[in-house]
Enzyme design. Structure first.
Site, short mmCIF file in Angstrom:
data_model
loop_
_atom_site.label_atom_id
_atom_site.label_comp_id
_atom_site.label_asym_id
_atom_site.label_seq_id
_atom_site.Cartn_x
_atom_site.Cartn_y
_atom_site.Cartn_z
N GLU A 28 31.22 31.31 44.64
CA GLU A 28 30.41 31.79 43.52
C GLU A 28 30.04 30.69 42.53
OE1 GLU A 28 33.14 33.33 44.68
OE2 GLU A 28 32.40 35.27 45.40
N ARG A 76 37.54 35.61 47.94
CA ARG A 76 37.69 34.84 49.19
C ARG A 76 38.84 33.85 49.11
NH1 ARG A 76 32.83 36.08 51.54
NH2 ARG A 76 32.65 35.41 53.71
N ASP A 84 26.12 35.76 41.08
CA ASP A 84 26.56 34.56 41.80
C ASP A 84 26.92 34.81 43.26
OD1 ASP A 84 28.86 36.01 41.58
OD2 ASP A 84 29.75 34.75 40.03
N GLU A 112 22.63 37.15 34.17
CA GLU A 112 24.02 36.66 34.13
C GLU A 112 24.07 35.17 34.48
OE1 GLU A 112 27.55 37.65 36.85
OE2 GLU A 112 27.68 39.24 35.37
N HIS A 160 38.90 47.27 48.67
CA HIS A 160 37.60 46.72 49.07
C HIS A 160 37.41 46.98 50.57
CE1 HIS A 160 34.48 43.69 49.75
NE2 HIS A 160 34.35 43.56 48.44
N HIS A 196 39.76 41.05 45.98
CA HIS A 196 38.86 40.76 47.10
C HIS A 196 38.48 39.29 47.22
CE1 HIS A 196 35.15 39.92 44.81
NE2 HIS A 196 35.57 40.83 43.97
#
Ligand code: UD1
Ligand code: UDP
Length: 378
Positions: free
Chosen positions: A128, A207, A92, A114, A238, A205
């Site tokens: 995503e 967003r 995604d 997936e 990250h 991580h």
């Protein structure tokens, strides 16, 4: 042509690449966008994958539109030179959707690994949820990891014959890598492994967590390090500078907090295995840690991966500073609460997802018969 660009796609695509390379029916051309750089190369190196094409699109503090447009224009030029019979995208990310779109627009069939995960909130995880829904719209073959993801696709009127339940290839990757007991490059981690010191493993991580929510998580970790001086908190950070700017300042001067660079996948899986508790907002870690029997506290309000929540090994806790401190403390202090979550469950795969994927792709081209769908044991 497998197309991928970030660390989790690389981990989950590696078993598919290996299986395609072993198939007598296909020539496999690996294309990476380079949405990630160090974190992508690290995985390809581990699995011995040398990409045939690399668009190298990464920019520091890149924007979503920048990733999308550089990927689409790079792939458009590539397809004119080296046109595949089908592309396979995974998951995604913006590489996923851009790869699917670039192929679809020039008439190349799209296979989506997936497929069918849904949080049912367009803005969380962002972007995503939108990426995976958009990708589904232009996909010819949907490889759903679980029965629930298949059901999500059927509810959106995807035809039954276009969906195959494969399991998630992350479990194939995990089983392969976890066999090799790699040494830690950081001596403190090797010491913790030797002494049996308890470890809280943290990754973050997302967003939508960047900024004040992540700053709060940083403060929560600092408080936990003071409350539990005998335990170790390990944060493989990250590479995103926005993430580091938010979370690291609160951790300075806390001796029992180890901040590392992104760990090679072998080291990371070993660390998951020896951790007492995993605190994360990662998608892949939510799938892996339950199969290692580790309680996972997920710093999100919702999840597109409900299977391990239903099994009791994953709990959604959000990002509130006090709640993070309380939930971790409960697992450290309350043995019954810990036992209730520390069950090894495998709702996401049995290690055969890549094999089922290749058989499904063969079937797309009229070769062979369909394998039975993945169904979790127990
Ligand atoms: C991306 C995906 C996200 C996935 C995550 C896995 C999108 C929109 N986001 O988010 O779905 O969960 O990867 O980690 O596709 N950077 C480096 N080197 C690296 C990787 C990143 O320097 O190897 C830095 C760069 O400054 C880059 C920034 O991190 O601009 C953000 O990378 P990006 O891929 O845009 O977003 P992620 O948060 O990594
Ligand atoms: N991972 C890793 N090294 C690390 C942190 C994570 O190899 O230092 C692996 C982890 O095991 C999982 C994947 O990276 O397979 C998850 O990546 P990430 O959290 O970046 O992305 P998401 O899964 O949330 O999309």
């Amino acid at each position: 042509m497998p197309i991928y660009g970030t660390r989790p796609e690389a981990i989950k695509m590696a078993p598919i690449v290996k299986a395609l390379q072993a198939s007598e029916h296909f020539e496999c051309r690996v294309t990476v966008t380079g949405q990630h750089r160090e974190m992508l190369d690290q995985v390809n190196e581990l699995f011995g994958i040398v990409p045939d094409h690399d668009l190298n699109i990464i920019q520091q503090r890149q924007t979503l539109n920048g990733v999308l447009t550089r990927t689409v224009s790079g792939l458009d030029a590539l397809f004119a030179e080296d046109r595949p019979d089908a592309v396979i995208v995974q998951g995604d990310t913006t590489t996923t959707t851009a790869g699917a779109l670039a192929a679809f627009y020039v008439g190349i069939p799209v296979i989506h690994a997936e497929a069918g995960l849904r949080s049912f909130n367009l803005f969380s995880p962002f972007p995503e949820e939108a990426n995976r829904k958009m990708t589904s719209q232009i996909t010819s073959l949907h490889l759903a990891p679980t029965g629930q993801s298949r059901a999500n696709l059927l509810r959106e009127a995807v035809a039954e014959e276009d969906v195959v339940v494969t399991g998630n290839t992350v479990i194939d990757a995990l089983l392969e890598v976890a066999q090799k007991q790699v040494p830690f490059s950081d001596g403190q981690l090797e010491d913790a492994a030797a002494s049996g010191q308890e470890v809280l493993l943290v990754t973050t991580h997302r967003r939508e967590n960047q900024g004040s929510a992540m700053e709060g998580v940083g403060r929560a970790l600092a408080r936990l390090s003071e409350r539990y001086p005998e335990k170790l908190i390990v944060l493989p950070a990250h590479r995103n500078p926005v993430v580091r700017e938010a979370i690291l300042p609160a951790l300075a001067g806390h001796d029992n907090v180890i901040v590392t660079e992104p760990l090679p996948y072998g080291e990371f899986t070993r660390l998951m295995n020896l951790a007492t508790v995993v605190l994360t907002d990662s998608g892949g870690v939510q799938e892996e840690a339950p199969s290692l029997g580790k309680p996972v506290l997920v710093m999100r309000e919702n999840t597109e991966r409900p299977e391990a929540v239903d099994a009791g090994t994953v709990r959604l806790i959000g990002t509130d500073e006090d709640r993070v401190v309380d939930e971790v403390s409960t697992l450290f202090d309350d043995a019954a609460a810990y036992r209730a979550m520390a069950n090894a469950v495998n709702p996401y795969g049995d290690g055969q997802a890549a094999a089922r994927t290749v058989v499904a792709v063969e079937k797309l081209f009229g070769l062979g018969e369909r394998m039975p769908d993945f169904a979790p044991q127990g």
